[in-house]
Motif scaffolding. Structure first.
Motif, PDB file in Angstrom:
ATOM      1  N   GLY A   1      26.454 -48.380 -14.979  1.00 38.28           N
ATOM      2  CA  GLY A   1      26.543 -48.091 -13.553  1.00 38.28           C
ATOM      3  C   GLY A   1      25.396 -47.198 -13.138  1.00 38.28           C
ATOM      4  O   GLY A   1      24.443 -46.992 -13.903  1.00 38.28           O
ATOM      5  N   LYS A   2      25.496 -46.632 -11.952  1.00 37.59           N
ATOM      6  CA  LYS A   2      24.394 -45.849 -11.401  1.00 37.59           C
ATOM      7  C   LYS A   2      24.707 -44.367 -11.249  1.00 37.59           C
ATOM      8  O   LYS A   2      23.887 -43.609 -10.744  1.00 37.59           O
ATOM      9  CB  LYS A   2      23.999 -46.424 -10.031  1.00 37.59           C
ATOM     10  CG  LYS A   2      23.491 -47.859 -10.077  1.00 37.59           C
ATOM     11  CD  LYS A   2      23.109 -48.347  -8.692  1.00 37.59           C
ATOM     12  CE  LYS A   2      22.579 -49.778  -8.747  1.00 37.59           C
ATOM     13  NZ  LYS A   2      22.214 -50.276  -7.391  1.00 37.59           N
ATOM     14  N   SER A   3      25.878 -43.945 -11.686  1.00 38.47           N
ATOM     15  CA  SER A   3      26.254 -42.544 -11.520  1.00 38.47           C
ATOM     16  C   SER A   3      25.357 -41.635 -12.347  1.00 38.47           C
ATOM     17  O   SER A   3      25.049 -41.928 -13.508  1.00 38.47           O
ATOM     18  CB  SER A   3      27.710 -42.328 -11.934  1.00 38.47           C
ATOM     19  OG  SER A   3      28.035 -40.952 -11.891  1.00 38.47           O
ATOM     20  N   GLN A   4      24.955 -40.527 -11.772  1.00 40.84           N
ATOM     21  CA  GLN A   4      24.159 -39.522 -12.476  1.00 40.84           C
ATOM     22  C   GLN A   4      25.004 -38.340 -12.937  1.00 40.84           C
ATOM     23  O   GLN A   4      24.464 -37.368 -13.471  1.00 40.84           O
ATOM     24  CB  GLN A   4      23.033 -39.025 -11.556  1.00 40.84           C
ATOM     25  CG  GLN A   4      22.063 -40.116 -11.131  1.00 40.84           C
ATOM     26  CD  GLN A   4      21.390 -40.785 -12.322  1.00 40.84           C
ATOM     27  OE1 GLN A   4      20.826 -40.117 -13.201  1.00 40.84           O
ATOM     28  NE2 GLN A   4      21.457 -42.117 -12.373  1.00 40.84           N
ATOM     29  N   LEU A   5      26.306 -38.436 -12.761  1.00 41.59           N
ATOM     30  CA  LEU A   5      27.209 -37.354 -13.147  1.00 41.59           C
ATOM     31  C   LEU A   5      28.072 -37.796 -14.314  1.00 41.59           C
ATOM     32  O   LEU A   5      28.670 -38.867 -14.281  1.00 41.59           O
ATOM     33  CB  LEU A   5      28.098 -36.953 -11.965  1.00 41.59           C
ATOM     34  CG  LEU A   5      27.354 -36.513 -10.701  1.00 41.59           C
ATOM     35  CD1 LEU A   5      28.346 -36.255  -9.575  1.00 41.59           C
ATOM     36  CD2 LEU A   5      26.522 -35.267 -10.972  1.00 41.59           C
ATOM     37  N   ARG A   6      28.164 -36.948 -15.326  1.00 45.02           N
ATOM     38  CA  ARG A   6      28.888 -37.308 -16.547  1.00 45.02           C
ATOM     39  C   ARG A   6      30.398 -37.141 -16.412  1.00 45.02           C
ATOM     40  O   ARG A   6      31.167 -37.891 -17.005  1.00 45.02           O
ATOM     41  CB  ARG A   6      28.373 -36.452 -17.701  1.00 45.02           C
ATOM     42  CG  ARG A   6      29.067 -36.749 -19.023  1.00 45.02           C
ATOM     43  CD  ARG A   6      28.369 -36.111 -20.192  1.00 45.02           C
ATOM     44  NE  ARG A   6      28.951 -36.552 -21.455  1.00 45.02           N
ATOM     45  CZ  ARG A   6      28.264 -36.746 -22.571  1.00 45.02           C
ATOM     46  NH1 ARG A   6      26.952 -36.538 -22.589  1.00 45.02           N
ATOM     47  NH2 ARG A   6      28.878 -37.140 -23.674  1.00 45.02           N
ATOM     48  N   TRP A   7      30.829 -36.170 -15.620  1.00 44.19           N
ATOM     49  CA  TRP A   7      32.243 -35.807 -15.590  1.00 44.19           C
ATOM     50  C   TRP A   7      32.915 -36.169 -14.263  1.00 44.19           C
ATOM     51  O   TRP A   7      32.306 -36.046 -13.196  1.00 44.19           O
ATOM     52  CB  TRP A   7      32.410 -34.304 -15.819  1.00 44.19           C
ATOM     53  CG  TRP A   7      32.062 -33.885 -17.211  1.00 44.19           C
ATOM     54  CD1 TRP A   7      30.822 -33.519 -17.672  1.00 44.19           C
ATOM     55  CD2 TRP A   7      32.945 -33.820 -18.325  1.00 44.19           C
ATOM     56  NE1 TRP A   7      30.883 -33.219 -19.011  1.00 44.19           N
ATOM     57  CE2 TRP A   7      32.180 -33.392 -19.444  1.00 44.19           C
ATOM     58  CE3 TRP A   7      34.310 -34.072 -18.506  1.00 44.19           C
ATOM     59  CZ2 TRP A   7      32.740 -33.215 -20.707  1.00 44.19           C
ATOM     60  CZ3 TRP A   7      34.870 -33.896 -19.758  1.00 44.19           C
ATOM     61  CH2 TRP A   7      34.083 -33.471 -20.846  1.00 44.19           C
ATOM     62  N   TYR A   8      34.157 -36.600 -14.366  1.00 39.73           N
ATOM     63  CA  TYR A   8      35.025 -36.801 -13.212  1.00 39.73           C
ATOM     64  C   TYR A   8      36.286 -35.959 -13.456  1.00 39.73           C
ATOM     65  O   TYR A   8      36.887 -36.031 -14.533  1.00 39.73           O
ATOM     66  CB  TYR A   8      35.407 -38.272 -13.057  1.00 39.73           C
ATOM     67  CG  TYR A   8      36.392 -38.533 -11.950  1.00 39.73           C
ATOM     68  CD1 TYR A   8      35.981 -38.556 -10.624  1.00 39.73           C
ATOM     69  CD2 TYR A   8      37.746 -38.760 -12.233  1.00 39.73           C
ATOM     70  CE1 TYR A   8      36.888 -38.797  -9.598  1.00 39.73           C
ATOM     71  CE2 TYR A   8      38.652 -39.004 -11.213  1.00 39.73           C
ATOM     72  CZ  TYR A   8      38.220 -39.021  -9.905  1.00 39.73           C
ATOM     73  OH  TYR A   8      39.122 -39.257  -8.894  1.00 39.73           O
TER      74      TYR A   8
END
Length: 262
Positions: free
Chosen positions: A25-32
């Motif tokens: 995917g394109k998310s640049q954040l590791r954590w949710y």
């Protein structure tokens, strides 16, 4: 003699991006992170009064009237960055406001819940079988809340920010199935000994706009603080609320990190 059942409400809010990181995917954040604040009725009432007091102290009517109603709420990310309805406040004022908010949370003595999803490790471990971070976090958090209610003989409700619900069709379908199929995730190597159909949770989940709910606004503060701890390594505020996490004696259950170490 009438016996009154003790109850509490879990307010849920999320921070971080639920999308997958490259190459999936394109998310640049590791954590949710999905975090919840469980309040007894008397604390709920105090939260409403105190949140209104804090907002009116730092946001004068002249500023309030210049913004749409939905912006008049505690939004910790906006407070930190001085955005929107907080743009007139300087850094010392925003810090003072944050201090009051965290003092309020500590004074209310809620029970905190949170699931922190490491999206990179989750995808590496389960590949195409990985559940979406949002659905995994919601199921896991509500299940632990349900166990907390069972252990303490409480009746509970769950309130979630409706903005999260409106934009996720999968989440909508999943919530409606909780009563029929249960909330616990099953897998090839994991079949739970019982099925949790949230018997002590009324109405499964109720959704509301955050600007109408002080509890949701406090959940926003806790989710943002928890996400900053995992994603940015900024832990001052996270450590400040550490005494409030759901626990049993010396064992602390929260925040629960996904996937679990094997």
């Amino acid at each position: 003699m009438v016996c009154l059942m003790t109850s509490c409400t879990l307010y849920l809010d999320a921070d971080g991006d639920p999308g997958w990181c490259p190459p999936f995917g394109k998310s640049q954040l590791r954590w949710y992170v999905l975090a919840g604040v469980a309040l007894a009725p008397e604390s709920d009432l105090k939260a409403r009064l105190e949140v209104e007091r804090i907002l009116s102290k730092y946001i004068p009517d002249s500023v309030r009237r210049s913004w749409p109603h939905r912006y008049y709420e505690i939004c910790y990310h906006d407070i930190q960055r001085g955005k929107n309805v907080y743009s007139h406040l300087d850094h010392p004022q925003r810090k003072a406001m944050s201090d009051e908010i965290f003092d309020l949370i500590l004074g209310l003595k809620p029970v905190l819940f949170a699931t922190a999803v490491d999206k990179v490790n989750l995808k590496q471990r389960y590949g195409s079988n990985a559940h979406s971070p949002r659905s995994y976090a919601l199921r896991a958090t509500i299940h632990r809340y349900s166990m907390y209610l069972n252990k303490n003989s409480l009746i509970g409700t769950v309130l979630f920010d409706q903005e999260e619900y409106r934009k996720d069709k999968e989440l909508q379908a999943m919530v409606h199935e909780f009563r029929r199929t249960g909330v616990i995730l099953r897998g090839m190597h994991y079949q739970p000994r019982y099925e949790d159909r949230l018997e002590r949770v009324l109405n499964t989940i109720t959704f509301a706009p955050s600007e109408t709910s002080p509890g949701l606004q406090l959940a926003d503060v806790c989710s943002r603080s928890t996400w900053a701890h995992f994603e940015r390594g900024k832990s001052n505020r996270f450590n400040q609320i550490s005494s409030l996490w759901n626990r049993s004696n010396s064992r602390r259950y929260e925040p629960s990190v996904v996937p679990h170490e094997t």
